[in-house]
Scaffold this motif. Structure first.
Motif, PDB file in Angstrom:
ATOM      1  N   MET A  68      -9.627   3.164  -0.132  1.00 30.62           N
ATOM      2  CA  MET A  68      -8.603   3.134   0.864  1.00 30.62           C
ATOM      3  C   MET A  68      -8.295   4.703   1.037  1.00 30.62           C
ATOM      4  O   MET A  68      -7.381   5.222   0.697  1.00 30.62           O
ATOM      5  N   HIS A 117      -8.846  -0.590  -3.468  1.00 32.45           N
ATOM      6  CA  HIS A 117      -8.028   0.371  -3.542  1.00 32.45           C
ATOM      7  C   HIS A 117      -8.713   1.903  -3.455  1.00 32.45           C
ATOM      8  O   HIS A 117      -8.129   2.792  -2.911  1.00 32.45           O
ATOM      9  N   GLU A 121      -0.758   3.320  -3.894  1.00 33.57           N
ATOM     10  CA  GLU A 121      -0.283   2.039  -4.779  1.00 33.57           C
ATOM     11  C   GLU A 121      -1.559   1.191  -4.931  1.00 33.57           C
ATOM     12  O   GLU A 121      -2.217   0.877  -4.063  1.00 33.57           O
ATOM     13  N   TYR A 122      -1.753   0.543  -6.242  1.00 29.73           N
ATOM     14  CA  TYR A 122      -2.841  -0.126  -6.567  1.00 29.73           C
ATOM     15  C   TYR A 122      -2.819  -1.419  -5.727  1.00 29.73           C
ATOM     16  O   TYR A 122      -1.738  -2.268  -5.613  1.00 29.73           O
ATOM     17  N   CYS A 123      -3.693  -1.737  -4.807  1.00 24.14           N
ATOM     18  CA  CYS A 123      -3.524  -2.888  -3.703  1.00 24.14           C
ATOM     19  C   CYS A 123      -4.772  -3.797  -3.980  1.00 24.14           C
ATOM     20  O   CYS A 123      -4.868  -4.825  -3.305  1.00 24.14           O
ATOM     21  N   HIS A 147       0.895  -1.036   0.176  1.00 30.98           N
ATOM     22  CA  HIS A 147       0.084   0.062  -0.113  1.00 30.98           C
ATOM     23  C   HIS A 147       0.531   1.129  -0.073  1.00 30.98           C
ATOM     24  O   HIS A 147       2.124   1.099   0.079  1.00 30.98           O
ATOM     25  N   CYS A 200      -4.221   5.901  -0.168  1.00 31.63           N
ATOM     26  CA  CYS A 200      -3.382   4.995  -0.760  1.00 31.63           C
ATOM     27  C   CYS A 200      -2.913   5.019  -2.324  1.00 31.63           C
ATOM     28  O   CYS A 200      -4.149   5.053  -3.002  1.00 31.63           O
TER      29      CYS A 200
HETATM   30 CU1  CUA Z   1      -4.029   0.091  -0.306  1.00 31.13          CU
HETATM   31 CU2  CUA Z   1      -4.071   0.776  -2.806  1.00 31.13          CU
END
Ligand code: CUA
Length: 295
Positions: A149, A146, A140-142, A103, A138
């Motif tokens: 987040m 996502h 960062e693609y999680c 993340h 966030c």
């Molecule tokens: Cu955690 Cu995107």
């Protein structure tokens, strides 16, 4: 060899550009303190994050007069704590880790922006001078959540800030008409300085107010007792308030509850037995109509 003056100009400009690029990267790394997360930092096994002293119960902690530490768990798809509150004029060190996937922890409008990698603890120290409100996102693609987040960071004035925690519950949710109803409250002051707080109990029509001083890093316990007969049979709402914090619930006063309990007590004896007994043993005890601990 003759080089055309325009050609010389472009050659010079290209050289200059390379020097500028190298200079900005150097400035970013040294001047702005941009750093990569690496193994030199503390590491933590992703599987241990929930059992860790710091990240099992993520929170804000005061470590010096104006110094705070914030432990944050970035996980799919939320931050815990989701709302972080710190006081103005403070130096705050964030420790962020992830139990699952990569993340980021980015505080919009500040230079707090870090990747959060499972197994690594990202650490950043920031000074907050003025009150304000910041979004945490966030970037960062999680996974599928996502885009949801996000969290909040509030920098509040020193008067508004506290690290008080209230826990309150009834000693028993059902009380016999002949017994006392007890509401227990625990107030923790996690700051270093002592605070004054007002604890207010309300139970049905009854109430009690007390002003207390809680020393830094201390916890106090208070119990509010009301004879069940004063309340009468039925459900009674209770509330405990400490300054801005509130806990509430309901207690039932039942006539003849004790008699019912006597009949059930054999079963309870079996359950209260040795904690190390296996599930099979418990099942045997429960099935045994005599109950008891004779084994
Ligand atoms: Cu955690 Cu995107």
């Amino acid at each position: 060899m003759n080089i055309h003056s325009y050609e010389k100009l472009w050659l010079g400009a290209a050289m200059l550009l390379i020097v500028v690029f190298i200079a900005t990267i150097t400035y970013g790394a040294v001047g702005l303190g941009v750093a990569m997360i690496d193994d030199a930092e503390e590491t933590i096994s992703p599987g241990d994050v929930f059992d860790d002293d710091r990240f099992g119960e993520p929170r804000v902690e005061q470590v010096g007069e104006d110094e705070y530490e914030v432990y944050v768990r970035a996980q799919t798809f939320t931050y815990n704590p989701n709302e972080i509150v710190v006081p103005e004029n403070s130096e705050v060190t964030f420790y962020v880790t992830s139990p699952d996937v990569i993340h980021s922890f980015s505080v919009v409008g500040t230079n707090i922006n870090t990747m959060v990698i499972p197994g690594e603890i990202s650490t950043m120290t920031v000074e907050f001078d003025d009150p304000g409100e910041y979004g945490i996102v966030c970037n960062e693609y999680c996974g599928s959540g996502h885009h949801d987040m996000e969290g909040k960071l509030y920098v509040v004035s020193e008067d508004e800030f506290d690290l008080t925690e209230l826990e309150a519950d009834a000693a028993a949710d059902e009380v016999d008409l002949e017994d006392d109803v007890e509401i227990e409250a625990t107030v923790e002051n996690r700051q270093l300085e002592a605070i004054d707080a007002t604890i207010e109990f309300e139970l049905g029509e009854e109430s009690q107010t007390e002003t207390v001083t809680i020393d830094g890093q201390e916890t106090i316990e208070r119990t509010f007792t009301v004879p069940a007969a004063d309340l009468g049979e039925g459900d009674h709402d209770w509330t405990v308030t400490v300054d801005d914090y509130e806990e509430s619930g309901t207690v039932s006063v039942v006539d003849g509850l004790e008699d019912d309990e006597d009949e059930e007590s054999d079963d309870q004896d079996a359950d209260d037995g040795d904690d190390t007994e296996t599930d099979d043993d418990e099942a045997t005890d429960d099935a045994d109509t005599d109950g008891g601990d004779d084994e």
